[in-house]
Enzyme design. Structure first.
Site, PDB file in Angstrom:
ATOM      1  N   HIS A   1       0.850  -1.183   0.000  1.00  0.00           N
ATOM      2  CA  HIS A   1       0.000   0.000   0.000  1.00  0.00           C
ATOM      3  C   HIS A   1       0.892   1.241   0.000  1.00  0.00           C
ATOM      4  CE1 HIS A   1      -3.020   2.879   1.159  1.00  0.00           C
ATOM      5  NE2 HIS A   1      -3.952   1.961   1.322  1.00  0.00           N
TER       6      HIS A   1
ATOM      7  N   HIS B   1      -1.928   3.357  11.304  1.00  0.00           N
ATOM      8  CA  HIS B   1      -0.673   4.108  11.263  1.00  0.00           C
ATOM      9  C   HIS B   1      -0.700   5.261  12.263  1.00  0.00           C
ATOM     10  CE1 HIS B   1      -3.257   6.390   8.508  1.00  0.00           C
ATOM     11  NE2 HIS B   1      -2.433   7.411   8.609  1.00  0.00           N
TER      12      HIS B   1
ATOM     13  N   GLU C   1      -3.897  15.235  10.529  1.00  0.00           N
ATOM     14  CA  GLU C   1      -4.812  15.003   9.421  1.00  0.00           C
ATOM     15  C   GLU C   1      -6.236  15.427   9.773  1.00  0.00           C
ATOM     16  OE1 GLU C   1      -4.525  10.838   8.734  1.00  0.00           O
ATOM     17  OE2 GLU C   1      -2.397  10.885   8.221  1.00  0.00           O
TER      18      GLU C   1
ATOM     19  N   TYR D   1     -16.215   6.184   2.559  1.00  0.00           N
ATOM     20  CA  TYR D   1     -14.759   6.079   2.654  1.00  0.00           C
ATOM     21  C   TYR D   1     -14.401   4.628   2.937  1.00  0.00           C
ATOM     22  CZ  TYR D   1     -10.002   6.906   4.340  1.00  0.00           C
ATOM     23  OH  TYR D   1      -8.655   6.878   4.522  1.00  0.00           O
TER      24      TYR D   1
ATOM     25  N   HIS E   1      -7.224  13.503  13.246  1.00  0.00           N
ATOM     26  CA  HIS E   1      -6.224  12.638  13.870  1.00  0.00           C
ATOM     27  C   HIS E   1      -4.936  13.440  13.950  1.00  0.00           C
ATOM     28  CE1 HIS E   1      -8.798   9.454  11.683  1.00  0.00           C
ATOM     29  NE2 HIS E   1      -9.222   9.562  12.941  1.00  0.00           N
TER      30      HIS E   1
ATOM     31  N   HIS F   1      -4.544   5.505  14.340  1.00  0.00           N
ATOM     32  CA  HIS F   1      -5.831   5.448  13.669  1.00  0.00           C
ATOM     33  C   HIS F   1      -5.722   4.533  12.464  1.00  0.00           C
ATOM     34  CE1 HIS F   1      -3.583   8.746  11.795  1.00  0.00           C
ATOM     35  NE2 HIS F   1      -4.329   8.598  10.712  1.00  0.00           N
TER      36      HIS F   1
END
Length: 433
Positions: free
Chosen positions: A291, A334, A340, A349, A364, A370
């Site tokens: 990813h 992460h 963010e 989402y 966050h 999160h």
């Protein structure tokens, strides 16, 4: 009597180029920016978005040719702040908790764009030229005989609901959900709406937004310069009182012009509002495994004095193909040195099975853990990894290098989801041995 004039086409395309446009033939001078006697009895004004001595490839300025000098007004007086806040964002204590909000309610009373502004938080210092403010708005009528401008920073506006019309000094910009609109620091405008409008704002106090470097991606990908649109000249000839509200030093101020200050008949330069259709974003992703970091979704960046660490990045999560093999495809768990603030324009989402609605938001802050909720994680770990296209969705992030301090309003509003942490409950412990 009022008049509004424009020449087709409605927009010029490109990014950080030099443009020239006039709404009346002969309004622009030839060969001299500030002639002794401008044509048509107009007045010359330069508006600068950078220091005069900024390097040529970073210098932002436009020459305006207008019906009346923009200096023709009385003193500014304090204006009711409403729910708008600014640096130093100290009305609430620093809060490390993860936060999520339901959509901002639409107003039940007559409310224009300025009256509908609400601040969720921010960081930095407007006077030092660093940091951001994060706002939302909900309105149900046009600004009438009223304009606004921000002396503290540029505005990156992300419409979420309704058709928007931004009538600016340098032209008219129409926008809908899926577009973004950037209005430079100091440019006056009003917002018109035929019905309810709602959206998000990043108030950028740092370096102006620009396209990110592409590095190993090469010369193509992400947002293409040709897809950014700048309006052509358009002006009003209106002789009636017009209120002008500005944000300066973190506060709102008001004065009244005897006329509409949106009276620029022609202009040339590279300092102007622009819009971008996020549907044109060229999404980059893996075609093998793993990813990639979400930085591959960066549309615009406001650089800081630390290379590679932005004052603010504007990042989108648009429709895209997912083809990675043996890979957890949604955003992984992460913790990040960047903070963010996230919003959802439409759809769902892919890292949240519920609770994150269009028009809602989440925060966050740096180093807060999160990622996907339990239902999304379980679904992704059990999925048959065939090529799959994520469709009918658009989410975004304002990502900034400093913690975002929330306002007292943001922490006490009924739209705050007090049970947000619960979305990470129910994970089983891993087995060892």
């Amino acid at each position: 009597m009022a008049s509004a004039r424009s020449h087709a086409p409605a927009y010029q395309t490109g990014f950080a180029n030099h443009f020239a446009t006039e709404a009346a033939l002969g309004a622009l001078p030839r060969g001299r920016n500030s002639p002794q006697r401008p044509a048509l009895g107009l007045y010359t004004e330069q508006v600068s978005g950078t220091a005069f001595t900024a390097p040529r490839d970073h210098n932002l300025r436009s020459w305006l040719y207008r019906l009346r000098p923009s200096a023709q007004h009385g003193p500014y007086l304090p204006f009711d702040q409403g729910c708008l806040r600014s640096t130093p964002f100290n009305d609430a204590k620093p809060n490390p908790n993860r936060m999520r909000w339901d959509p901002l309610p639409v107003p039940t009373e007559s409310t224009d764009w300025v009256e509908g502004l609400v601040t969720y938080g921010g960081n930095g210092d407007v006077e030092a030229g660093a940091g951001v403010g994060v706002h939302m708005y909900a309105a149900n009528r046009s600004m009438i005989d009223r304009v606004f401008y921000n002396a503290d920073g540029e505005l990156l506006i992300v419409p979420q609901e309704g058709a928007h019309r931004f009538v600016t000094e340098l032209g008219v910009v129409d926008a809908r959900p899926g577009h973004i609109v950037v209005i430079p620091r100091g440019v006056r405008f009003r917002v018109e709406a035929e019905a309810t409008i709602r959206g998000y704002i990043c108030e950028n106090h740092g370096a102006p937004f620009q396209l990110p470097d592409l590095g190993p991606i090469g010369s193509n990908g992400l947002a293409n310069p040709r897809d950014f649109e700048i309006p052509v000249a358009w002006f009003e000839d209106v002789d009636r009182p017009t209120e002008c509200i500005q944000k300066y030093g973190g506060k709102l101020w008001t004065t009244t012009f005897s006329h509409s200050p949106l009276d620029v008949v022609g202009w040339h330069g590279n300092y102007a509002p622009y819009r971008y259709d996020t549907a044109l974003f060229n999404t980059i992703g893996t075609v093998s495994y793993d990813h990639p970091d979400p930085s591959i979704f960066t549309v615009l960046t406001s650089p800081s004095d630390t290379p590679g660490t932005a004052n603010c990045d504007f990042v989108i999560f648009p429709p895209r193909w997912m083809v990675a093999e043996d890979t957890f495809r949604p955003p992984w768990f992460h913790r990040n040195v960047m903070s963010e603030f996230m919003g959802l324009i439409f759809g769902e989402y892919d890292a949240k099975a519920g609770g994150f609605a269009p028009g809602g938001a989440s925060l966050h802050n740096r180093m807060s853990g999160h990622g996907p909720d339990q239902a999304s994680w379980q679904g992704a770990t059990k999925a048959d990894l065939k090529p799959h296209k994520i469709e009918n969705t658009l989410a975004f992030m304002f990502e900034t290098r400093m913690p975002i301090r929330t306002t007292d309003w943001a922490e006490k509003t009924p739209t705050m989801q007090l049970d947000y942490d619960d979305c990470w409950s129910g994970f089983d412990k891993g087995t060892v041995g």
